[in-house]
Write an enzyme that holds these catalytic residues in place. Structure first.
Site, PDB file in Angstrom:
ATOM      1  N   ARG A  54       0.864  -1.183   0.000  1.00  0.00           N
ATOM      2  CA  ARG A  54       0.000   0.000   0.000  1.00  0.00           C
ATOM      3  C   ARG A  54       0.902   1.234   0.000  1.00  0.00           C
ATOM      4  NH1 ARG A  54      -3.646  -0.086   5.005  1.00  0.00           N
ATOM      5  NH2 ARG A  54      -4.781  -1.685   3.872  1.00  0.00           N
ATOM      6  N   ARG A 105      -1.153   7.029   9.120  1.00  0.00           N
ATOM      7  CA  ARG A 105      -1.282   6.446   7.769  1.00  0.00           C
ATOM      8  C   ARG A 105      -1.465   7.548   6.719  1.00  0.00           C
ATOM      9  NH1 ARG A 105      -3.337   1.063   8.146  1.00  0.00           N
ATOM     10  NH2 ARG A 105      -2.443   0.106   9.990  1.00  0.00           N
ATOM     11  N   LYS A 124      -2.613   1.624  14.860  1.00  0.00           N
ATOM     12  CA  LYS A 124      -2.685   2.480  13.668  1.00  0.00           C
ATOM     13  C   LYS A 124      -3.306   3.830  14.015  1.00  0.00           C
ATOM     14  CE  LYS A 124      -5.310  -0.398  11.245  1.00  0.00           C
ATOM     15  NZ  LYS A 124      -6.371  -1.024  10.424  1.00  0.00           N
ATOM     16  N   LYS A 159      -5.034   7.442  12.012  1.00  0.00           N
ATOM     17  CA  LYS A 159      -5.490   7.956  10.708  1.00  0.00           C
ATOM     18  C   LYS A 159      -5.914   9.418  10.790  1.00  0.00           C
ATOM     19  CE  LYS A 159      -6.907   3.415   9.192  1.00  0.00           C
ATOM     20  NZ  LYS A 159      -7.995   2.571   8.713  1.00  0.00           N
ATOM     21  N   CYS A 198     -15.254  -3.329   0.544  1.00  0.00           N
ATOM     22  CA  CYS A 198     -13.832  -3.528   0.829  1.00  0.00           C
ATOM     23  C   CYS A 198     -13.312  -4.697   0.000  1.00  0.00           C
ATOM     24  CB  CYS A 198     -13.638  -3.811   2.314  1.00  0.00           C
ATOM     25  SG  CYS A 198     -14.182  -5.475   2.778  1.00  0.00           S
ATOM     26  N   CYS A 213      -7.733 -10.838   1.791  1.00  0.00           N
ATOM     27  CA  CYS A 213      -7.756 -10.354   3.170  1.00  0.00           C
ATOM     28  C   CYS A 213      -7.848 -11.516   4.162  1.00  0.00           C
ATOM     29  CB  CYS A 213      -8.927  -9.401   3.382  1.00  0.00           C
ATOM     30  SG  CYS A 213      -8.945  -8.828   5.095  1.00  0.00           S
ATOM     31  N   CYS A 263     -15.986  -8.087   7.057  1.00  0.00           N
ATOM     32  CA  CYS A 263     -15.892  -8.308   8.505  1.00  0.00           C
ATOM     33  C   CYS A 263     -16.120  -6.973   9.203  1.00  0.00           C
ATOM     34  CB  CYS A 263     -14.533  -8.918   8.869  1.00  0.00           C
ATOM     35  SG  CYS A 263     -13.205  -7.707   9.054  1.00  0.00           S
ATOM     36  N   CYS A 309     -13.523  -1.548   6.807  1.00  0.00           N
ATOM     37  CA  CYS A 309     -12.617  -0.867   5.865  1.00  0.00           C
ATOM     38  C   CYS A 309     -13.335  -0.014   4.814  1.00  0.00           C
ATOM     39  CB  CYS A 309     -11.714  -1.882   5.192  1.00  0.00           C
ATOM     40  SG  CYS A 309     -10.648  -2.722   6.385  1.00  0.00           S
TER      41      CYS A 309
HETATM   42 FE1  SRM Z   1      -8.602  -1.766   6.605  1.00  0.00          FE
HETATM   43  C1  SRM Z   1      -7.127  -4.304   8.272  1.00  0.00           C
HETATM   44  C2  SRM Z   1      -7.932  -3.252   3.671  1.00  0.00           C
HETATM   45  C3  SRM Z   1      -9.394   1.100   5.025  1.00  0.00           C
HETATM   46  C4  SRM Z   1     -10.145  -0.676   9.440  1.00  0.00           C
HETATM   47  N1  SRM Z   1      -7.635  -3.465   6.077  1.00  0.00           N
HETATM   48  C5  SRM Z   1      -7.049  -4.353   6.922  1.00  0.00           C
HETATM   49  C6  SRM Z   1      -6.238  -5.386   6.142  1.00  0.00           C
HETATM   50  C7  SRM Z   1      -4.845  -4.884   6.004  1.00  0.00           C
HETATM   51  C8  SRM Z   1      -6.261  -6.815   6.700  1.00  0.00           C
HETATM   52  C9  SRM Z   1      -5.124  -7.190   7.638  1.00  0.00           C
HETATM   53  O1  SRM Z   1      -4.954  -6.563   8.705  1.00  0.00           O
HETATM   54  O2  SRM Z   1      -4.399  -8.123   7.302  1.00  0.00           O
HETATM   55  C10 SRM Z   1      -6.998  -5.342   4.783  1.00  0.00           C
HETATM   56  C11 SRM Z   1      -6.208  -5.764   3.556  1.00  0.00           C
HETATM   57  C12 SRM Z   1      -7.111  -6.371   2.520  1.00  0.00           C
HETATM   58  C13 SRM Z   1      -6.460  -6.579   1.225  1.00  0.00           C
HETATM   59  O3  SRM Z   1      -6.291  -7.752   0.812  1.00  0.00           O
HETATM   60  O4  SRM Z   1      -6.111  -5.612   0.559  1.00  0.00           O
HETATM   61  C14 SRM Z   1      -7.534  -3.922   4.811  1.00  0.00           C
HETATM   62  N2  SRM Z   1      -8.537  -1.156   4.704  1.00  0.00           N
HETATM   63  C15 SRM Z   1      -8.331  -1.942   3.624  1.00  0.00           C
HETATM   64  C16 SRM Z   1      -8.629  -1.199   2.337  1.00  0.00           C
HETATM   65  C17 SRM Z   1      -7.712  -1.601   1.182  1.00  0.00           C
HETATM   66  C18 SRM Z   1     -10.100  -1.424   1.988  1.00  0.00           C
HETATM   67  C19 SRM Z   1     -10.532  -1.001   0.611  1.00  0.00           C
HETATM   68  O5  SRM Z   1     -11.305  -1.771   0.059  1.00  0.00           O
HETATM   69  O6  SRM Z   1     -10.165   0.067   0.131  1.00  0.00           O
HETATM   70  C20 SRM Z   1      -8.467   0.253   2.816  1.00  0.00           C
HETATM   71  C21 SRM Z   1      -7.056   0.766   2.695  1.00  0.00           C
HETATM   72  C22 SRM Z   1      -6.960   2.174   3.175  1.00  0.00           C
HETATM   73  C23 SRM Z   1      -5.619   2.806   2.972  1.00  0.00           C
HETATM   74  O7  SRM Z   1      -5.302   3.131   1.837  1.00  0.00           O
HETATM   75  O8  SRM Z   1      -4.904   2.997   3.969  1.00  0.00           O
HETATM   76  C24 SRM Z   1      -8.813   0.094   4.295  1.00  0.00           C
HETATM   77  N3  SRM Z   1      -9.514  -0.044   7.155  1.00  0.00           N
HETATM   78  C25 SRM Z   1      -9.846   0.971   6.318  1.00  0.00           C
HETATM   79  C26 SRM Z   1     -10.777   1.850   6.958  1.00  0.00           C
HETATM   80  C27 SRM Z   1     -11.444   3.078   6.332  1.00  0.00           C
HETATM   81  C28 SRM Z   1     -10.734   4.345   6.670  1.00  0.00           C
HETATM   82  O9  SRM Z   1      -9.649   4.316   7.269  1.00  0.00           O
HETATM   83  O10 SRM Z   1     -11.275   5.396   6.355  1.00  0.00           O
HETATM   84  C29 SRM Z   1     -11.011   1.331   8.218  1.00  0.00           C
HETATM   85  C30 SRM Z   1     -12.020   1.880   9.262  1.00  0.00           C
HETATM   86  C31 SRM Z   1     -11.519   3.084   9.960  1.00  0.00           C
HETATM   87  C32 SRM Z   1     -10.689   2.697  11.130  1.00  0.00           C
HETATM   88  O11 SRM Z   1      -9.504   2.482  10.976  1.00  0.00           O
HETATM   89  O12 SRM Z   1     -11.261   2.574  12.226  1.00  0.00           O
HETATM   90  C33 SRM Z   1     -10.203   0.144   8.334  1.00  0.00           C
HETATM   91  N4  SRM Z   1      -8.584  -2.347   8.542  1.00  0.00           N
HETATM   92  C34 SRM Z   1      -9.342  -1.799   9.542  1.00  0.00           C
HETATM   93  C35 SRM Z   1      -9.168  -2.575  10.736  1.00  0.00           C
HETATM   94  C36 SRM Z   1      -9.862  -2.314  12.109  1.00  0.00           C
HETATM   95  C37 SRM Z   1      -9.073  -1.371  12.926  1.00  0.00           C
HETATM   96  C38 SRM Z   1      -9.622  -1.245  14.313  1.00  0.00           C
HETATM   97  O13 SRM Z   1      -9.472  -0.185  14.906  1.00  0.00           O
HETATM   98  O14 SRM Z   1     -10.175  -2.195  14.842  1.00  0.00           O
HETATM   99  C39 SRM Z   1      -8.300  -3.636  10.402  1.00  0.00           C
HETATM  100  C40 SRM Z   1      -7.814  -4.763  11.328  1.00  0.00           C
HETATM  101  C41 SRM Z   1      -6.749  -4.326  12.271  1.00  0.00           C
HETATM  102  O15 SRM Z   1      -6.193  -3.237  12.202  1.00  0.00           O
HETATM  103  O16 SRM Z   1      -6.459  -5.141  13.149  1.00  0.00           O
HETATM  104  C42 SRM Z   1      -7.961  -3.478   9.020  1.00  0.00           C
HETATM  105 FE1  SF4 Z   2     -10.636  -7.361   5.279  1.00  0.00          FE
HETATM  106 FE2  SF4 Z   2     -12.501  -6.880   7.050  1.00  0.00          FE
HETATM  107 FE3  SF4 Z   2     -11.104  -4.862   6.020  1.00  0.00          FE
HETATM  108 FE4  SF4 Z   2     -12.838  -6.086   4.520  1.00  0.00          FE
HETATM  109  S1  SF4 Z   2     -13.312  -4.957   6.371  1.00  0.00           S
HETATM  110  S2  SF4 Z   2     -10.723  -5.593   3.918  1.00  0.00           S
HETATM  111  S3  SF4 Z   2     -12.719  -8.173   5.234  1.00  0.00           S
HETATM  112  S4  SF4 Z   2     -10.296  -6.459   7.298  1.00  0.00           S
END
Ligand code: SRM
Ligand code: SF4
Length: 561
Positions: free
Chosen positions: A73, A142, A205, A207, A425, A431, A470, A474
């Protein structure tokens, strides 16, 4: 009794400022993977180890190790890149990754399917385009999001500059990235320093996003740190500062919940970096380092209380917050098609379904964008809704861009407003946390929902629908008017009641339901909505007014009820 630090804290502390044993892991040709600890450290370099979940069982049966590959990323503040950069981004995707690109919900791009042996070459090629992936992931700040609104061209430029400066200011300062990937001179790790983060970085993390009202495309309230631009007479006066937003939660675990950021107050532009740093260091020192589930800033603020947190930020930054200025948001989606900015430049927003940039038999998205990049003199902007703006097109170049966009099927005029306002997502197969499909399934579900909307005379509604595999959230499903959150293969929790502007958390309506039940429910609710709605009333507002779901006022207390 004192709690034990989480395993990640031990790994960070032993990593020698993010070096870990990555050099050895990368050189190990016996496996396609990294060592366990290095999979955590690599995230700070923007790299996630993954394996193809579609192939897991098959490979296990044949006693093969999982089909490991990596996701990278990039860091791209405000989602802005030049056509020259786009050409390299595209070339790298085709030659060194799985072939395509994925635009993300935080305005950057990802590659999937990178083999370990190609990681270094890929990062070096991106570096030639002046793009890095430092802090793409990991327990640091980030990619900084910024409203891509091209209408207010000068204002966007000014606010975008703040996004870039915040991103630079909060970058880790370790030389590990340069040493490992760019053959930079080796620094003894003990000589490295992290003035902002310290040797164990943040508890979790972090943001940051900047919004320019009335548009909330960045979903500013979902961020740990948010800045809302206050503009008077066309001039940027300063920002309302927000802290403590986030989406992630765990099904059924009441101690976790999505949360909207709170207002800390108003600051002038010259105070932005000091305040950003103070929020980060307060979270560094007060965040929970024992339980990662409770380590985000939202839980720190819930525990400390907003007043105490605000005082702490003021003390650290030397700034006093003035009362937050009143703001009003009207939407959190994108505006499609051509628009003209205040400087007479044209901007074309393209709908990119779930952010996937690839060629398909129906349309050659990847090729078309490459051809546009070859003639384009302005820039590209990735939106926080996974779409793309061909920005800053001169009047005389507009026809050329339009012609290419039409030739390659990039202008999808017939796509419904419902679909344009939806996003999913990544989820399966890459993922590791996905419990259900999202990106691969959502387009089909939207097709069925479109048919229901049409049946009830609602073809023109722009209800915001989002799906994730899940509850990590995201695609920010807990801000959607209709949110689908994966629970198990083929089963989702259904959430209703977002307000269409990203300023209200929605509420669980039905748990663990399959597609058939989803469609039955949507059919019934759309029927009621078409009969009972007030003029101009959004579906999410109707769902709350009609008592279909209660309004979520305090998610810490009533999100799971
Ligand atoms: Fe996310 C984890 C994809 C935006 C909350 N996210 C992941 C991971 C890296 C899975 C992992 O930990 O192994 C996913 C990778 C999937 C893949 O195969 O690509 C993933 N997140 C994404 C993306 C690519 C979704 C998309 O379809 O665009 C987004 C990439 C953003 C970027 O460029 O940085 C993405 N993730 C978000 C957002 C939205 C936002 O930030 O506006 C959130 C919700 C906001 C937040 O952070 O609270 C988000 N991602 C999470 C979480 C839950 C964090 C938490 O506080 O509990 C995880 C899991 C974790 O961190 O343990 C996670
Ligand atoms: Fe993976 Fe859950 Fe984020 Fe979707 S919402 S990309 S399933 S970690």
């Amino acid at each position: 009794m004192e709690s034990k630090l989480s395993e990640n804290e031990r790994i960070k502390a032993a990593s020698k400022y993010l070096r870990g044993t990555l050099e050895q892991s990368l050189a190990d040709g016996m496996t396609g993977s990294l060592s366990e600890a290095d999979t955590q450290i690599s995230k700070f370099h923007g790299i996630y180890q993954q394996d193809d979940r579609d192939l897991r069982q098959q490979r296990r049966a044949r006693l093969l190790e999982p089909y490991y590959s990596f996701m990278l990323r990039a860091r791209l503040p405000g989602g802005v890149c030049t056509p020259e950069q786009w050409l390299i981004i595209d070339e790298v995707g085709r030659n060194l990754a799985g072939g395509s690109l994925r635009l993300t919900t935080r305005q950057t791009f990802q590659y999937h399917g990178i083999l370990k042996r190609n990681l270094k070459g890929l990062i070096q090629r991106l570096d030639q385009a002046l793009i890095d992936s430092i802090g793409g992931c990991g327990d640091v700040n980030r990619n900084v999001c910024c409203n891509p609104n091209p209408l207010l061209s000068e204002l966007h430029a000014e606010v975008y500059d703040w996004a870039r400066r915040i991103s630079e200011h909060l970058l880790p300062s370790t030389r590990a990235y340069h040493e490992l990937w760019l053959d930079g001179e080796k620094v003894a790790s003990g000589e490295d320093q992290e003035p902002i983060y310290g040797p164990t970085y943040l508890p979790r993390k972090f943001k940051t996003a900047i919004a320019i009202p009335p548009h909330n495309d960045v979903d500013v309230y979902a961020n740990d740190l948010g800045f809302v631009a206050i503009v008077e007479d066309g001039r940027l006066q300063g920002f309302n500062v927000l802290a403590g937003g986030g989406m992630g939660s765990t099904h059924g675990d009441r101690s976790t919940f999505p949360r909207l950021a709170d207002e800390l107050g108003f600051v002038e532009p010259h105070q932005v970096l000091a305040v950003a740093e103070a929020v980060v260091t307060a979270q560094r020192d007060f965040g929970n380092r024992c339980e990662r589930k409770h380590a985000r800033l939202k839980y720190t603020i819930e525990k400390m209380g907003l007043e105490e947190f605000r005082t702490e930020v003021e003390r650290r930054s030397g700034c006093s917050f003035a009362p937050a200025r009143p703001v009003q948001f009207t939407d959190h989606g994108d505006r499609y098609g051509w628009v003209k900015g205040t400087d007479n430049r044209w901007h074309l927003t393209l709908y990119i379904e779930n952010g996937r940039v690839s060629d398909t038999p129906e349309r050659q998205l990847q090729t078309g964008l490459r051809e546009i990049a070859r003639i384009h003199q302005g820039d590209f902007r990735i939106t926080p809704n996974q779409n793309l703006v061909i920005a800053n097109v001169r009047e005389r170049d507009r026809d050329g861009v339009e012609k290419l966009a039409r030739r390659y099927g990039l202008l999808r005029d017939s796509v419904s407003v419902l679909r344009r306002n939806s996003m999913a997502c990544v989820a399966l197969p890459t993922c590791p946390l996905a419990m259900a499909e999202a990106e691969r399934y959502f387009p089909d579900l939207v097709t069925e929902i479109e048919a229901l909307a049409e049946r009830h005379g609602l073809s023109d509604i722009g209800t915001v629908m989002r799906m994730t595999g899940c509850p990590n959230g995201c695609a920010r499903p807990f801000l959607a008017e209709i949110g689908f959150v994966g629970k198990a293969p083929g089963r989702y929790n259904l959430y209703l009641g977002g307000d269409g502007t990203g300023t209200r958390i929605n509420k669980l309506y039905r748990e663990n339901i399959d597609a058939r039940t989803i469609l039955e429910i949507v059919d019934e609710l759309f029927g009621r909505y078409s009969r009972e709605r007030n003029q101009g009333e959004r579906f999410g507002d109707y769902a709350v007014r009609a008592g279909i779901v209660p309004r979520v006022v305090n998610p810490a207390r009533d999100f799971h009820d």
